[in-house]
Design a protein around this motif. Structure first.
Motif, short mmCIF file in Angstrom:
data_model
loop_
_atom_site.label_atom_id
_atom_site.label_comp_id
_atom_site.label_asym_id
_atom_site.label_seq_id
_atom_site.Cartn_x
_atom_site.Cartn_y
_atom_site.Cartn_z
N GLN A 133 -4.81 2.71 6.58
CA GLN A 133 -3.89 2.44 5.50
C GLN A 133 -2.59 1.89 6.09
O GLN A 133 -2.13 2.38 7.13
CB GLN A 133 -3.62 3.74 4.73
N ALA A 134 -2.02 0.89 5.45
CA ALA A 134 -0.73 0.34 5.90
C ALA A 134 0.38 0.95 5.05
O ALA A 134 0.41 0.76 3.83
CB ALA A 134 -0.72 -1.18 5.77
N VAL A 135 1.28 1.67 5.69
CA VAL A 135 2.32 2.42 4.97
C VAL A 135 3.68 1.81 5.29
O VAL A 135 4.06 1.64 6.46
CB VAL A 135 2.31 3.91 5.38
N LEU A 136 4.43 1.47 4.23
CA LEU A 136 5.79 0.96 4.37
C LEU A 136 6.76 2.14 4.29
O LEU A 136 6.87 2.79 3.24
CB LEU A 136 6.10 -0.06 3.28
N TYR A 137 7.46 2.42 5.39
CA TYR A 137 8.40 3.54 5.43
C TYR A 137 9.80 3.13 5.03
O TYR A 137 10.53 3.91 4.42
CB TYR A 137 8.40 4.16 6.82
N ASP B 202 10.84 -3.65 6.43
CA ASP B 202 10.41 -4.21 7.71
C ASP B 202 9.76 -3.18 8.64
O ASP B 202 9.51 -3.48 9.81
CB ASP B 202 11.57 -4.91 8.45
N GLU B 203 9.49 -1.98 8.14
CA GLU B 203 8.79 -0.98 8.96
C GLU B 203 7.48 -0.60 8.27
O GLU B 203 7.42 0.31 7.44
CB GLU B 203 9.63 0.26 9.20
N LEU B 204 6.43 -1.33 8.62
CA LEU B 204 5.11 -1.16 8.04
C LEU B 204 4.15 -0.75 9.15
O LEU B 204 4.00 -1.47 10.13
CB LEU B 204 4.65 -2.46 7.39
N ARG B 205 3.51 0.41 9.01
CA ARG B 205 2.64 0.92 10.05
C ARG B 205 1.22 1.09 9.53
O ARG B 205 1.01 1.63 8.44
CB ARG B 205 3.12 2.29 10.54
N VAL B 206 0.25 0.64 10.32
CA VAL B 206 -1.15 0.86 10.00
C VAL B 206 -1.55 2.19 10.63
O VAL B 206 -1.44 2.38 11.84
CB VAL B 206 -2.04 -0.27 10.52
N LEU C 235 9.55 4.85 -1.49
CA LEU C 235 9.11 4.82 -0.09
C LEU C 235 8.97 6.24 0.45
O LEU C 235 9.74 7.12 0.06
CB LEU C 235 10.11 4.03 0.76
N PRO C 236 7.99 6.49 1.33
CA PRO C 236 7.00 5.54 1.84
C PRO C 236 6.00 5.14 0.75
O PRO C 236 5.76 5.90 -0.20
CB PRO C 236 6.32 6.30 2.98
N SER C 237 5.44 3.93 0.91
CA SER C 237 4.54 3.40 -0.09
C SER C 237 3.48 2.53 0.57
O SER C 237 3.66 2.04 1.69
CB SER C 237 5.33 2.58 -1.11
N VAL C 238 2.38 2.35 -0.14
CA VAL C 238 1.31 1.47 0.30
C VAL C 238 1.32 0.25 -0.61
O VAL C 238 1.09 0.36 -1.81
CB VAL C 238 -0.07 2.17 0.25
N LEU C 239 1.63 -0.91 -0.05
CA LEU C 239 1.76 -2.12 -0.84
C LEU C 239 0.39 -2.60 -1.34
O LEU C 239 -0.65 -2.14 -0.91
CB LEU C 239 2.40 -3.24 0.00
N GLY C 240 0.45 -3.60 -2.23
CA GLY C 240 -0.75 -4.27 -2.69
C GLY C 240 -1.12 -3.92 -4.11
O GLY C 240 -1.70 -2.86 -4.37
#
Length: 343
Positions: free
Chosen positions: A3-7, A10-14, A54-59
């Motif tokens: 899962q790609a999480v936006l904290y 510009d800080e997005l972590r898989v 945030l944090p959130s999962v985009l899309g």
């Protein structure tokens, strides 16, 4: 699962996460495609903050396969079905909902910036959003995910009364602009004109059905006026730049509609002479997301083959390359860029 999480911007972590558990009435989807748009980019960069948690999962442009449920499935939906997901969950009680504007519900929650979105291998459709699951057989996963932006375009066109117009101008030939061209022609508009400075997009705009495609320039308004019977009935701003409208204010037909369709940067201001609106009975309308009925209407058009969409699918990348995908969206050099979480 991945899962790609936006904290934060510009800080997005898989990351590796557990597959979510289901509460009563929930439905589990295996995500097969998640497309990215300008809204995702604005959330990622911090330019959109309204309603973003945030944090959130985009899309929010999502296609998936129904793999599990807690309780009976919604009517017409079976395990193994390919589906798309209407991304909004309105409250049904606020002033917007009471006035039949559920898409701008004051208390709505949305997949992609409140509920976990499609940049994940699995997502939960909660019980109160079960009706948002729309089956879409017979097309590829990215095509199924395209239903969401197409539904947004249809909502915008309905508000701007595109059906019945003689001449429509689409400002911007990105993926949404191309969808607007196709929908306008599908709704029987005789003259659809598109304007975009990127001449690399002109050919696909013509292939999408545009009767005239131009780059912006000093003589562009005169060329448009010459191609119409008295001017433009509807201008759709399919790019979030106010300067995409200004050159064409002088060639609007009486009773014309101006649709501020795209998302704009905070503080952007549209300037229109008040007396021009007054004496010409112009209408300036907005369009925010879409309605569930738009979703069903577009899904029917796509599955029936009445709306060609496959060629609007751009590069599809693995989840591990999500940053590259977002950069590609920002470049404007591709069509609908997306993520295959299982690649």
């Amino acid at each position: 699962m991945q899962q790609a999480v936006l904290y934060r911007p510009d800080e997005l972590r898989v990351e590796e996460r557990d597959v979510p558990t289901l509460a009563e009435g929930d439905v589990l989807l295996k995500v097969t495609a998640a497309l990215l748009c300008g809204t995702d980019l604005r959330i990622y960069s911090g330019r959109k903050t309204k309603n973003v948690t945030l944090p959130s999962v985009l899309g929010h442009e999502i296609a998936g396969e129904v793999v599990d449920c807690a309780g009976p499935l919604p009517e017409g939906v079976s395990i193994g079905d390919q589906v798309c997901v209407y991304p909004l969950v309105p409250c049904g009680e606020c002033v917007a909902c009471r006035k039949n504007h559920p898409n701008i519900c004051r208390n709505r929650v949305a997949f992609g910036y409140q509920l976990a979105g499609g940049l994940s291998q699995y997502i939960v459709v909660p019980a109160n959003a079960r009706q948002n699951i729309v089956p879409l057989p017979g097309v590829s996963a990215p095509e199924a995910a395209l239903v969401e932006p197409l539904a947004c375009a249809l909502n915008g066109q309905n508000i701007a009364k595109v059906k019945g117009a003689d001449a429509v101008l689409i400002a911007g030939c990105g993926p949404l602009g191309l969808m607007h061209i196709r929908l306008a022609k599908a709704q029987g508009v005789p003259t659809v004109i598109a304007v975009d400075p990127n001449t690399a997009r002109h050919e696909i705009a013509r292939e999408s059905g545009a009767d005239l495609v131009l780059a912006p320039g000093e003589d562009t308004p005169a060329q448009i006026l010459a191609a119409t019977d008295g001017g433009i009935d509807v201008v759709i701003m399919a790019i979030g730049r106010v300067e995409a409208l200004t050159p064409y204010l002088g060639i609007l037909a009486p009773g014309a509609r101006i649709s501020a369709f795209a998302g704009f940067n905070a503080g952007d201001v549209l300037s229109i002479v008040a007396n021009d609106i007054h004496y010409n009975e112009y209408e300036v309308v907005g369009a925010s997301s879409c309605r569930l009925e738009n979703f069903h209407a577009v899904a029917d058009l796509v599955t029936a083959g009445k709306l060609r969409v496959a060629d609007l699918v751009g590069t599809q990348l693995p989840l591990a390359r999500v940053h590259e995908a977002l950069d590609l969206v920002a470049s404007g050099k591709d069509l609908r860029v997306g993520i295959d979480p299982w690649a």
